[in-house]
Design a protein around this motif. Structure first.
Motif, PDB file in Angstrom:
ATOM      1  N   GLU A   1     -55.794 -96.736  -9.489  1.00  0.00           N
ATOM      2  CA  GLU A   1     -55.513 -96.520  -8.075  1.00  0.00           C
ATOM      3  C   GLU A   1     -56.728 -96.015  -7.292  1.00  0.00           C
ATOM      4  O   GLU A   1     -57.012 -96.511  -6.197  1.00  0.00           O
ATOM      5  CB  GLU A   1     -54.336 -95.560  -7.899  1.00  0.00           C
TER       6      GLU A   1
ATOM      7  N   ASP B   1     -58.492 -98.042  -4.259  1.00  0.00           N
ATOM      8  CA  ASP B   1     -58.577 -97.480  -2.915  1.00  0.00           C
ATOM      9  C   ASP B   1     -60.022 -97.395  -2.431  1.00  0.00           C
ATOM     10  O   ASP B   1     -60.324 -97.670  -1.264  1.00  0.00           O
ATOM     11  CB  ASP B   1     -57.937 -96.088  -2.873  1.00  0.00           C
TER      12      ASP B   1
ATOM     13  N   TYR C   1     -60.675 -99.817   0.548  1.00  0.00           N
ATOM     14  CA  TYR C   1     -60.453 -99.022   1.759  1.00  0.00           C
ATOM     15  C   TYR C   1     -61.446 -97.878   1.934  1.00  0.00           C
ATOM     16  O   TYR C   1     -61.395 -97.166   2.936  1.00  0.00           O
ATOM     17  CB  TYR C   1     -59.018 -98.470   1.760  1.00  0.00           C
TER      18      TYR C   1
ATOM     19  N   LYS D   1     -61.656 -95.079   0.492  1.00  0.00           N
ATOM     20  CA  LYS D   1     -61.049 -93.759   0.398  1.00  0.00           C
ATOM     21  C   LYS D   1     -60.598 -93.495  -1.038  1.00  0.00           C
ATOM     22  O   LYS D   1     -60.204 -94.421  -1.746  1.00  0.00           O
ATOM     23  CB  LYS D   1     -59.847 -93.642   1.335  1.00  0.00           C
TER      24      LYS D   1
ATOM     25  N   PHE E   1     -57.971 -91.797  -1.790  1.00  0.00           N
ATOM     26  CA  PHE E   1     -56.515 -91.950  -1.788  1.00  0.00           C
ATOM     27  C   PHE E   1     -56.083 -92.639  -0.501  1.00  0.00           C
ATOM     28  O   PHE E   1     -56.361 -92.166   0.596  1.00  0.00           O
ATOM     29  CB  PHE E   1     -55.833 -90.585  -1.899  1.00  0.00           C
ATOM     30  N   TYR E   2     -55.425 -93.797  -0.656  1.00  0.00           N
ATOM     31  CA  TYR E   2     -54.957 -94.573   0.494  1.00  0.00           C
ATOM     32  C   TYR E   2     -53.494 -94.934   0.262  1.00  0.00           C
ATOM     33  O   TYR E   2     -53.174 -95.782  -0.576  1.00  0.00           O
ATOM     34  CB  TYR E   2     -55.813 -95.831   0.662  1.00  0.00           C
ATOM     35  N   ILE E   3     -52.610 -94.285   0.976  1.00  0.00           N
ATOM     36  CA  ILE E   3     -51.185 -94.390   0.715  1.00  0.00           C
ATOM     37  C   ILE E   3     -50.583 -95.732   1.123  1.00  0.00           C
ATOM     38  O   ILE E   3     -49.506 -96.130   0.645  1.00  0.00           O
ATOM     39  CB  ILE E   3     -50.431 -93.246   1.457  1.00  0.00           C
ATOM     40  N   GLU E   4     -51.277 -96.477   1.976  1.00  0.00           N
ATOM     41  CA  GLU E   4     -50.703 -97.686   2.552  1.00  0.00           C
ATOM     42  C   GLU E   4     -50.727 -98.903   1.631  1.00  0.00           C
ATOM     43  O   GLU E   4     -50.159 -99.948   1.962  1.00  0.00           O
ATOM     44  CB  GLU E   4     -51.425 -98.037   3.861  1.00  0.00           C
ATOM     45  N   LYS E   5     -51.398 -98.813   0.486  1.00  0.00           N
ATOM     46  CA  LYS E   5     -51.459 -99.962  -0.425  1.00  0.00           C
ATOM     47  C   LYS E   5     -51.687 -99.481  -1.847  1.00  0.00           C
ATOM     48  O   LYS E   5     -52.517 -98.598  -2.067  1.00  0.00           O
ATOM     49  CB  LYS E   5     -52.599-100.897   0.009  1.00  0.00           C
ATOM     50  N   GLN E   6     -50.960-100.067  -2.805  1.00  0.00           N
ATOM     51  CA  GLN E   6     -51.117 -99.690  -4.209  1.00  0.00           C
ATOM     52  C   GLN E   6     -51.570-100.917  -5.014  1.00  0.00           C
ATOM     53  O   GLN E   6     -51.261-102.051  -4.665  1.00  0.00           O
ATOM     54  CB  GLN E   6     -49.800 -99.154  -4.780  1.00  0.00           C
TER      55      GLN E   6
END
Length: 261
Positions: free
Chosen positions: A94, A98, A102, A104, A106-111
């Motif tokens: 993950e 991310d 992205y 980052k 940690f990027y919550i919008e995509k796994q």
């Protein structure tokens, strides 16, 4: 399927990983290159055409991964261990995912896609456990699809539908092709509907969005010649680790481009 062909499971895996690398190279590195020079006012139209070709080749990868997930489920000695491995590498991958896509940690919008594969195999476990109880089976598949949508996994419920299609139709290549094609296209259209539900897109536009995934149908050429044999494979750890490690590599190249750009 052509049992006398040389396309073994290992060949399919190698093709899947190669086309995935191409896809991610263009999505992470090449797109960064385009954006840097576009920001400088340089026309990148030709490069954008090359980018589109690279991403089209990459559509082959997930279809093969979905097929191999179903095949792996049929041949695994332990469904629990299979799910455990997918779950562990979903978590391991993950942060690289991310960072690469992205920028980052940690990027919550995509796994990442391992979460999709995990939920797809979980759906197969439910289908097998409740064999003969169709209502429970379909409920289990729907719940796994909903899980993919909530988590916003790569390919979301299209991935679950495709894995299930490969498993349910495993006795006939042509059934796999027909049902898999429908799952691939309509599943992706549904993904775009969910993803952009708050935008004023028409039905025609949503149907158009799904067309980009149809390049994945070329994967069925390799699947047709699959001989059902394992073949000479690299260590299992290599295949599982390739995903997070190649993302970190591409992220590093992306950073170098930004520094030089």
């Amino acid at each position: 399927m052509t049992k006398n062909s040389s396309v073994s499971s290992s060949v399919l895996k190698n093709i899947a990983y190669f086309t995935m690398f191409i896809d991610h190279f263009f999505a992470i590195v090449f797109l960064t290159y385009i954006n840097i020079y576009t920001a400088k006012g340089i026309s990148m139209d030709d490069a954008k055409d090359v980018y589109s070709i690279g991403r089209a080749v990459g559509r082959i990868a997930f279809v093969l991964f979905a097929f191999m997930a179903a095949e792996g489920f049929c041949h695994t000695r332990s469904m629990k261990n299979y799910l455990l491995r997918l779950g562990i590498f979903a978590l391991i991958s993950e942060i690289p995912f991310d960072l690469a896509f992205y920028g980052k940690i940690f990027y919550i919008e995509k796994q990442n896609v391992y979460f999709t594969l995990y939920l797809g195999v979980l759906a197969l476990c439910l289908i097998k456990k409740f064999e003969g109880e169709f209502l429970i089976q379909i409920t289990g598949v729907i719940l796994c699809c909903m899980g993919a949508a909530v988590l916003k996994t790569d390919y979301m419920f299209m991935g679950i539908m495709l894995i299930v299609a490969f498993y349910v139709c495993r006795k006939s290549f042509w059934y796999q092709f027909i049902v898999g094609s429908v799952a691939l296209y309509l599943g992706m259209v549904m993904v775009y509907v969910v993803r952009y539900w708050d935008r004023d897109y028409s039905i025609k536009q949503y149907l158009g969005f799904g067309k980009s995934e149809l390049y994945g149908l070329f994967a069925f050429i390799f699947i047709y010649f699959y001989n059902g044999k394992k073949g000479k494979q690299l260590p299992k750890a290599f295949y599982y680790l390739f995903y997070p490690l190649h993302l970190l590599l591409l992220y590093g190249i992306k950073i170098l481009l930004f520094e030089r750009g």
